[in-house]
Structures are given as C-alpha cells and as structure tokens.
Design a protein around this motif. Structure first.
Motif, PDB file in Angstrom:
ATOM      1  N   UNK A   1      16.682  34.155  -7.302  1.00  0.00           N
ATOM      2  CA  UNK A   1      16.948  35.584  -7.147  1.00  0.00           C
ATOM      3  C   UNK A   1      17.016  36.304  -8.492  1.00  0.00           C
ATOM      4  N   UNK A   2      17.736  35.720  -9.455  1.00  0.00           N
ATOM      5  CA  UNK A   2      17.867  36.354 -10.770  1.00  0.00           C
ATOM      6  C   UNK A   2      16.508  36.430 -11.457  1.00  0.00           C
ATOM      7  N   UNK A   3      15.686  35.398 -11.302  1.00  0.00           N
ATOM      8  CA  UNK A   3      14.351  35.398 -11.897  1.00  0.00           C
ATOM      9  C   UNK A   3      13.471  36.468 -11.266  1.00  0.00           C
ATOM     10  N   UNK A   4      13.507  36.559  -9.935  1.00  0.00           N
ATOM     11  CA  UNK A   4      12.704  37.571  -9.237  1.00  0.00           C
ATOM     12  C   UNK A   4      13.170  38.976  -9.617  1.00  0.00           C
ATOM     13  N   UNK A   5      14.481  39.180  -9.692  1.00  0.00           N
ATOM     14  CA  UNK A   5      15.019  40.522  -9.894  1.00  0.00           C
ATOM     15  C   UNK A   5      15.021  41.015 -11.316  1.00  0.00           C
ATOM     16  N   UNK A   6      14.904  40.096 -12.292  1.00  0.00           N
ATOM     17  CA  UNK A   6      14.976  40.534 -13.689  1.00  0.00           C
ATOM     18  C   UNK A   6      13.764  40.134 -14.519  1.00  0.00           C
TER      19      UNK A   6
END
Length: 477
Positions: A18-23
C-alpha cells in the motif's frame, strides 16, 4: 538482534504494498509520463503563450520551456530534501507520508486543470509540488518500512522503493501511449492520473502503525509496544525488540541538527557512503539509457512505434528484475550485491560504448547493443537500483537517521538534475563516449563499497555504526 527469525506477515506485506502504491509509484510515474505526450505539450505551450501573452515563441524557447517542465520536478526534489527531517521529527514517519500524498494530489489537480486554465505556470507549479512530495517520500518511505520490519527483512522491505519507481515508470509509459491517455485532448489526464494511486494506496494508512522506533524516540513506550505486537504477533519477540529499543531510546530521543551530523567525525564515513551511493545510482546513467534506447532501436531498423514498444519492454524488464529484490536482499549480502552491481554496470556500459561505435559501420552490432542495454539494466537492479534507498537505515542509528536519509536524497536529486542537464550536451560533443563517464562513477561505487562498506544484512545499526567511526581509516568487518 532479537532472538529467532521472523518471516513476512500479512500485515507487513500489506503495508509495504500500500505504501509503495500510494507514494513511490507516483514518483516513478512522474518521471515517465511526460515523454510520450511531449509533442502535444509543446504545441499547447506555444498556443498558451500566444493567447495569454500575445507572444509567439520560437522553437528554441519552446524547447527551454519543455525542459523546464521536465526539470522543475527535479528542482522540487532538491528543494524538498532538507525539509524531510524537520517534518519527520514533528509528524512522524507515517505523518510525513500522509503529507506527501496530499502534496501529490495538489500537484495532480494543478496538472489536470492547467490546460483548462490556459496556464503554463499551473503546469510548472504542479510539477514543482510533485518534486517536493517526491523528496519527502525518498527520505521517509524506505525508513518507515525498514523500521516496521524485523532486522532480517530490512533489505527485503527496503527494495520496495526501487519496485515502486520502476513500476511507476512502466505505468507512466503505458498510460501515456496514444491509445490510452497520451493524446492531444487527454494528456492533462495522463499527467494527473498518479493521484489515483495515491488515493488507493494511502486509503488505509491511518490504520497502519507508526514506526515503533519513532514512538520510542518520543518516549511513547506503550504505544511502541502495541505497534510491535501488531507487527510481530509474538510476545517474546516483542519483548526482545523492546529491550533493544531501550538501549538506544535515550540517544534516539535527543535532538540533533544537520550541522552536528555533518561535523561528527564518527558519522563522516556513513554520510559519504549514503551520499555517494545515491549520487552513483543516478550518475551511472540509468536515465541516460532511457534517453538513448529509442535511438538505438530506430538505428537498428525498427520503426519509431516499434522502438517505443521495445523501450517499454526494457522498462518492464527493469520492473520485473526489481520485483526479485526482496528475495535477493534476504538471501544475499548487501556488500557483495553492491560490488557486483557496480562492477558489471561499468563493464556493460563500456561494452555498450564499443557497440555503439561499431554500429555506425556494422549494422548488426545494433542488436548487440540491445543485449548490452538489457544486461546493464539487470546489473543495475540487483544492487545500484535498490540499495541506496535503504542502506542509510541500516548504517545509521535512529537519532541521525532522518537527517542522513534526507542528505542522501538531496544527492540523488542533484545527480539526476546534473545528468539530465549535462548528458545531452556531452552526447552531442563526444557521442557514445559520454557513457564512459557513467562507467567511471560505477567504478567509484565499486571501490567505495569494497573498501569501506561493512556487511549490514541481519545486523543492527548499533553494531554496524562503530565499524565506520574511524572515517577513512575504518576497516571492513
């Protein structure tokens, strides 16, 4: 290190994705998305200048404006890097990622409505804000994931930065194709589409735990323990890690300034390593390769359309190799992978120069050049690609870590800007020999790693840091 090995948990993997996709994916996306629709953007810049300012721009002026659209993202990165430790100390790791996501959404809004408002300034502002957000992400995202993970997974979670960048580049290439959004009417939507990844990836972020190390540095011991229990699910493991945190919590909570970090002789070598790794990563020529690859394909006899697809294939290869990073980093030592990556990147760049020169007289060598391009990308991604993003989290203790990561991030953006400005000039003057300069930086990375980088895999920063405290007199252990 805490007793007992711990593998991936569902929560940790979910957070990493999630953090990779979102940032991080939006950052890679921003690098790639402006290339394909650049012709339409140039035409709009000419029209906008004529209608708003009654000024007819020449080709050279439009080229300068287009260069500004591309490079202002990098300038935003350089400007934003020094603010990362300030926001990190006040907002926490998770808070700064939320701020970054909000900045990306503002950037997307500016880019989406720039043509509707007939404002070149809005487009430039959007790219600048996107660069500011990217700087915060570069300095914080790998640190957040490494601090959430057990020590034995620090490298595996650290490579998610590289996965996000390469994945974002591929998505930017796909969405900017003329059969998707890369058309005269839809290019603003292509530029703004990264906002979708932000909304999807960061939607559950307030459910994610804050970094336990950060919470301990703020004196919030109970909250740190609760966060660790969610992440580990093993009380014995949590108690062992909490005991380790107690040892470093006193120094981790101390306020430390950039001047103190720069003037501390014990931190000199770790700073040189982090800054150099980031600088070498960009100066190794990876972005110049993307600039040059389409020309190599067209000179090989392929049409421009086919060349663009082949360029996309290289980008997809880049992404696939990056996906292997978590497995590689868990099983193979950092020092070895960085040395091999730098060495073979230098070798394949030198061979590429030879191939490009021979291609002028022997057309068949163009296909050899394609092979060298592919091998270079493979060599780059096993070490030079992922390691600079997370090595700072493995060699710096918690107190100076945010400042050191921001310092390295600045050198990444600075090198990217320098290469983007200088490579076209060098290429026009000395041709393919410009890649020899990139190879020289790879050799420097190899020598620095060989002489001064201790192995960090499965080791805590408190055990690694003393091995470099003697600066250039440090000895590898």
């Amino acid at each position: 290190m805490a007793e007992g090995k711990q593998g991936w948990t569902t929560l940790l993997m979910f957070i990493c994705v999630c953090i990779t996709v979102g940032t991080v994916i939006p950052v890679g996306y921003a690098f790639a998305v402006v290339n394909a629709p650049s012709t339409f953007i140039r035409s709009w810049i000419m029209e906008s200048a004529l209608t708003r300012y009654s000024s007819r721009l020449g080709e050279s002026q439009v080229t300068i404006m287009m260069s500004a659209v591309v490079s202002i993202f990098l300038i935003g990165g350089m400007l934003g890097a020094p603010f990362a430790p300030i926001f990190s100390a006040r907002l926490g790791r998770r808070g700064i990622l939320v701020l970054s996501g909000m900045l990306i959404l503002v950037s997307c809004i500016c880019q989406l409505f720039c043509r509707m408002a007939n404002s070149i300034e809005m487009l430039l502002l959007g790219r600048l804000i996107g660069g500011l957000a990217a700087a915060l992400i570069y300095a914080t995202q790998p640190m957040y994931l490494v601090e959430l993970a057990p020590a034995e997974l620090s490298g595996s979670v650290g490579v998610f930065t590289c996965i996000g960048i390469t994945g974002g580049i591929v998505l930017g290439q796909v969405i900017s194709f003329n059969f998707v959004l890369g058309t005269e009417k839809l290019w603003p939507y292509a530029l703004a589409a990264s906002g979708i990844f932000v909304m999807i990836g960061l939607a559950p972020i307030f459910w994610f735990p804050e970094s336990p190390r950060f919470l301990m540095s703020q004196g919030k011991r109970e909250k740190a323990k609760v966060a660790l229990m969610r992440l580990r699910g093993d009380e014995a493991r949590v108690n062992a890690e909490m005991a380790e945190f107690e040892v470093t919590s006193e120094t981790a909570g101390q306020k430390i300034t950039m001047k103190e970090v720069l003037c501390n002789s014990k931190l000199k070598m770790p700073l040189i390593i982090v800054s150099s790794f980031h600088f070498v990563q960009q100066m190794s020529g990876i972005n110049a390769i993307w600039f040059y690859s389409v020309d190599i394909f067209t000179q090989s006899g392929f049409t421009l359309a086919v060349s663009l697809w082949l360029n996309f294939a290289l980008g997809f290869q880049n992404f696939v190799v990056a996906l292997l990073g978590p497995l590689i980093m868990r099983r193979v030592n950092r020092r070895l992978m960085m040395m091999l990556s730098c060495l073979f990147s230098a070798i394949f760049l030198i061979l590429l120069v030879v191939g490009l020169k021979l291609m002028l007289s022997i057309k068949e060598f163009s296909f050899v050049c394609i092979a060298f391009l592919s091998l270079y990308i493979l060599a780059f991604n096993v070490g030079l690609g992922p390691i600079p993003y997370f090595i700072g989290s493995e060699i710096f203790e918690p107190a100076p870590r945010p400042l050191a990561m921001a310092f390295g991030s600045f050198f990444n953006w600075f090198a990217n800007f320098v290469l983007g400005m200088m490579f076209p000039i060098l290429n026009s003057v000395i041709g393919p020999y410009a890649f020899l300069i990139c190879a020289a930086f790879c050799v420097y990375g190899f020598l620095l790693t060989c002489r001064y980088l201790p192995e960090t895999r499965n080791r805590e920063p408190k055990d690694v840091a003393p091995l470099m405290e003697n600066g250039f007199r440090s000895k590898i252990k």
